[in-house]
Enzyme design. Structure first.
Site, PDB file in Angstrom:
ATOM      1  CB  THR A 155      28.638  65.092  43.514  1.00 36.19           C
ATOM      2  OG1 THR A 155      29.027  66.221  42.708  1.00 36.19           O
ATOM      3  CG2 THR A 155      28.999  65.370  44.956  1.00 36.19           C
ATOM      4  CB  THR A 212      34.259  55.657  46.534  1.00 39.31           C
ATOM      5  OG1 THR A 212      34.451  56.975  46.029  1.00 39.31           O
ATOM      6  CG2 THR A 212      33.223  55.706  47.644  1.00 39.31           C
ATOM      7  CE  LYS A 242      34.481  61.228  48.373  1.00 40.39           C
ATOM      8  NZ  LYS A 242      33.309  60.530  48.947  1.00 40.39           N
ATOM      9  CG  HIS A 258      29.345  58.405  50.275  1.00 42.72           C
ATOM     10  ND1 HIS A 258      30.246  57.672  49.550  1.00 42.72           N
ATOM     11  CD2 HIS A 258      28.382  58.761  49.402  1.00 42.72           C
ATOM     12  CE1 HIS A 258      29.851  57.580  48.293  1.00 42.72           C
ATOM     13  NE2 HIS A 258      28.715  58.249  48.174  1.00 42.72           N
TER      14      HIS A 258
END
Length: 361
Positions: free
Chosen positions: A86, A164, A232, A256
């Site tokens: 994060t 990601t 991810k 997410h």
């Protein structure tokens, strides 16, 4: 009054943080249906009809010595409960990601540092030199910048590269639009520098996400690093099969936190499909909606090797910084230990799908 569970930390953080910061952390895309479903899905399961996920405890088993330890990518962790990437930790605590890294090191779990960290990578590595750290990468349109960043984290001792994949563009985050949130006025991203510049690059000067990134680009990433590559944001068997084809080392099943595309599957609802698709060829992890030790147990029973916490870590930071994150991790680790003992598991390796059932509502 002491905090007893993760949602206690959530309530504290909501009272402490400015509204725009709270909305940035908690907000989801569009109607936030997927954000909320991530949590609700641990209590029920959708097939043809509504079902609840329930535990099937086994008794009269020796659980004097319950061992929560496991490994991810060959590295031992004290429990299968780690920290998701994060960004912008300095929004909620002055030491930001350095506090998070120290807490993860003390807890003996992995911390995935975000590209959007507000502390320099060198400072994060130096403040917790024995910690297990992975690095989450948003591929930048300037591939040379991305290459330098990857080589930098490798030299600093990060053990894996987490790509990601679910952000070809930012999701429609209504809370931030209504609040006119402008991170560029408050923060500098310490780790995104132009190859020709030594100073930090302000957020507003960047187009930090390469929307052209595709499966064939994984070979380029593999050519510039020796680190294992984890993807991810995978939610389907088709993408899981492509991940196998492209020789990645792991998948984090994730939506997410419901911040990108609304109305997609809750992470836990997508987990079994992905696990089945990879057929044991790589480790599969999960983030999204984990709030209790029982949630951890359910995710592992459905095939996850480990779970990752996102928003709760920020709640812990807002509570007491490093000590708050340590306290929060200790609570959910103890809950998981209790869940194992009360379902008859001595070790993480014993957790399997026989320990859960889907009961009709």
């Amino acid at each position: 009054m002491p905090l007893a569970c993760l949602t206690d930390f959530q309530a504290f953080a909501r009272e402490r943080l400015p509204k725009s910061t709270w909305d940035f952390i908690e907000g989801g895309a569009d109607d936030s249906f997927t954000r909320d479903d991530n949590i609700a899905a641990f209590k029920r399961k959708l097939f043809v009809a509504e079902h609840r996920i329930r535990l099937r405890p086994r008794y009269l088993k020796n659980v004097v010595n319950v061992d929560t330890r496991t490994t991810i990518q060959g590295e031992e962790i004290t429990a299968p409960i780690c920290i998701s990437p994060t960004g912008f930790h300095c929004l909620v605590w002055p030491d930001g990601e350095m506090s998070t890294a120290r807490a993860a090191q003390a807890a003996g779990v992995c911390y995935i540092t975000s590209t959007f960290a507000t502390c320099a990578l060198e400072d994060i590595a130096a403040t917790a030199p024995r910690g297990l750290r992975w690095f989450q990468l948003y591929v930048h349109p300037d591939r040379q910048l991305s290459k330098q960043l990857v080589q930098r984290v490798e030299s600093l001792g990060f053990k894996a590269l987490v790509i990601t994949v679910d952000v070809p563009k930012l999701g429609n985050r209504r809370h931030d639009i209504r609040n006119q949130l402008d991170l560029k006025l408050n923060l500098l991203l310490k780790d995104l520098h132009s190859p020709k510049e030594r100073t930090s690059m302000p957020y507003f000067q960047m187009s930090p996400i390469d929307s052209s990134i595709c499966w064939n680009d994984l070979s380029w990433l593999q050519s510039i690093t020796r680190l294992p590559i984890i993807l991810k944001g995978i939610l389907t068997k088709e993408d899981a099969e492509l991940a196998m084809k492209h020789n990645v080392h792991g998948i984090i099943v994730s939506n997410h936190g419901g911040r990108q595309l609304d109305d997609v599957l809750a992470s836990i609802d997508a987990l079994a499909e992905v696990v089945a698709a990879v057929k044991g060829t790589m480790e599969v992890y999960l983030d999204g909606g984990i709030r209790t030790g029982n949630d951890v147990l359910k995710a592992l029973a459905l095939g996850a090797k480990c779970v990752f916490l996102g928003r709760p870590i920020l709640w812990g930071l807002a509570y007491k910084g490093e000590d708050g994150v340590k306290e929060l991790l200790n609570i959910i680790k103890n809950e998981f230990h209790t869940s194992m003992a009360l379902t008859g598991c001595q070790s993480v390796a014993e957790i399997n799908q026989d320990m859960i059932q889907f009961s009709r509502l």
